[in-house]
Design an enzyme around this catalytic site. Structure first.
Site, PDB file in Angstrom:
ATOM      1  N   TYR A  29       0.855  -1.196   0.000  1.00 17.63           N
ATOM      2  CA  TYR A  29       0.000   0.000   0.000  1.00 17.63           C
ATOM      3  C   TYR A  29       0.883   1.235   0.000  1.00 17.63           C
ATOM      4  O   TYR A  29       1.918   1.269   0.673  1.00 17.63           O
ATOM      5  CB  TYR A  29      -0.884   0.041   1.249  1.00 17.63           C
ATOM      6  N   HIS A  80      -6.946   0.877  -1.890  1.00 11.94           N
ATOM      7  CA  HIS A  80      -6.603  -0.534  -2.043  1.00 11.94           C
ATOM      8  C   HIS A  80      -5.115  -0.672  -2.375  1.00 11.94           C
ATOM      9  O   HIS A  80      -4.473   0.257  -2.869  1.00 11.94           O
ATOM     10  CB  HIS A  80      -7.441  -1.165  -3.160  1.00 11.94           C
ATOM     11  N   LYS A 119      -4.712  -5.211  -9.293  1.00 13.37           N
ATOM     12  CA  LYS A 119      -3.416  -5.249  -8.627  1.00 13.37           C
ATOM     13  C   LYS A 119      -2.357  -5.757  -9.608  1.00 13.37           C
ATOM     14  O   LYS A 119      -2.616  -6.677 -10.377  1.00 13.37           O
ATOM     15  CB  LYS A 119      -3.458  -6.150  -7.389  1.00 13.37           C
TER      16      LYS A 119
END
Length: 374
Positions: A273, A281, A328
């Site tokens: 993060y 997120h 991601k």
């Protein structure tokens, strides 16, 4: 409705910035020996550092922060650990006493988004039906079909007579609340605990039996010994100890300023993060891949390290698809384990052995033809 939602998000953002305004800084110290090509990062003595106490637990391979004040301090100063009765932030007591928690704020935001999407779809359908009726009658398109009119319709709230509007509830006297004992503790991984104790000098770890403080060398050896089954402090230390391999990756990313959390939810080892899980997120999912410099060390190893063997295409495709769906980027972090024939095992007596490891990163992105044709 949209204006209220925006105002609520702005207030929540301001509150989060206030609560997490003093995260542990990562400031390089030129007086320390570089590790993995980067300096050892310490907190300057002029800045206030948290001083917390934890208990070492070899059975769960973790350190428990029993005091709630210390647990909240570590969470707010760097998002360290996980609540034993919560998904992430230790909010069990707040949930029991009715206080507003980050999880409840997230649930409220999701409900607001769901309501907004429903009202938007209802407004668009109504505008389309009116436009089709006007077209069938040979009339020009009505004003509500214009973009600004549609936006006004989207912002409108249900009418007072709408069935979705709940009836007013008379205020009742609040019931008497009995005090609730806090049963939750913050659970730190051994990597987090050693980073806090050694690199940031913010954690003092106690022995679970004697309750005496563990020195840094004792904590170093206990963290290694916890990965033997059963734990045996007298066994020789090895470069391929799971604690050491994972600590190399953890220290690498924490020293670069990332907030590092577990990535097991997304088939990964770590999540990275920028600021922390309460702000946004994670942008990256990390899979730690140990690489033996000497195959003899692997043949004689008592450990079964994950991700040592080459990946199958089906497994790699599965992990890539899971992380691409949650937006991601997947990173394969290769940690090279030094050969015991090249490096004296006496180096394992201190964290100075970390200088013998090397880290290489490979970024993977899943190619989706429908999204990437431009």
């Amino acid at each position: 409705m949209a204006e209220q939602t925006k105002a609520g998000k702005k207030n929540d953002r301001a509150e989060r910035n206030r609560i997490y305004a003093h995260a542990l800084p990562a400031i390089p110290s030129s007086s320390t020996k570089p590790w993995l090509g980067i300096p050892l990062w310490r907190t300057p003595s002029s800045l206030e550092r948290p001083r917390v106490v934890g208990v070492f637990d070899s059975a769960t391979r973790s350190v428990w922060i029993i005091h709630s004040e210390h647990a909240n301090l570590l969470w707010r100063r760097g998002f360290f650990g996980k609540g034993s009765l919560s998904r992430s932030e230790p909010t069990w007591l707040a949930r029991q006493t009715g206080s507003r928690t980050a999880e409840e704020i997230t649930a409220k935001r999701r409900e607001e988004r769901k309501t907004f999407k429903t009202e938007r779809a209802r407004a668009i359908v109504a505008a389309q039906e009116e436009a089709e009726a006007a077209f069938a009658a040979g009339k020009p398109l009505p004003a509500p079909f214009a973009p600004e009119a549609v936006r006004q319709a989207i912002r409108s709230t249900p009418e007072p007579g709408d069935a979705s509007t709940p009836p007013p509830v008379l205020a009742a006297e609040p019931p008497e609340i009995e005090p609730v004992e806090d049963l939750e503790y913050l659970q730190l991984t051994l990597q987090e605990a050693f980073f806090l104790a050694w690199s940031l000098d913010s954690l003092r770890v106690l022995d679970a039996v004697t309750h005496n403080p563990l020195s840094l060398p004792a904590l170093w050896r206990a963290s290694h010994a916890a990965h033997y089954m059963p734990p045996a402090p007298q066994l020789d230390l090895r470069f391929d100890n799971p604690f050491l391999v994972n600590y190399v990756a953890y220290h690498h990313y924490r020293s670069l300023g990332w907030v590092v959390k577990s990535g097991i939810k997304f088939c990964a080892d770590l999540l990275l993060y920028k600021r922390g899980p309460v702000f946004a997120h994670a942008e990256f999912a990390v899979i730690v891949c140990p690489v033996y410099e000497d195959d003899t060390d692997r043949a004689t190893s008592p450990f079964q390290l994950s991700n040592v063997d080459p990946f199958s295409w089906s497994w790699l495709s599965t992990v890539g698809r899971v992380n691409s769906q949650v937006q991601k980027t997947l990173i394969l972090t290769y940690v090279t384990i030094p050969s015991s024939r090249r490096v004296n095992l006496a180096a394992l007596d201190s964290p100075g052995c970390l200088a013998e490891f090397s880290v290489r990163e490979v970024v993977l992105r899943r190619w989706v033809p429908a999204r990437m044709r431009d």
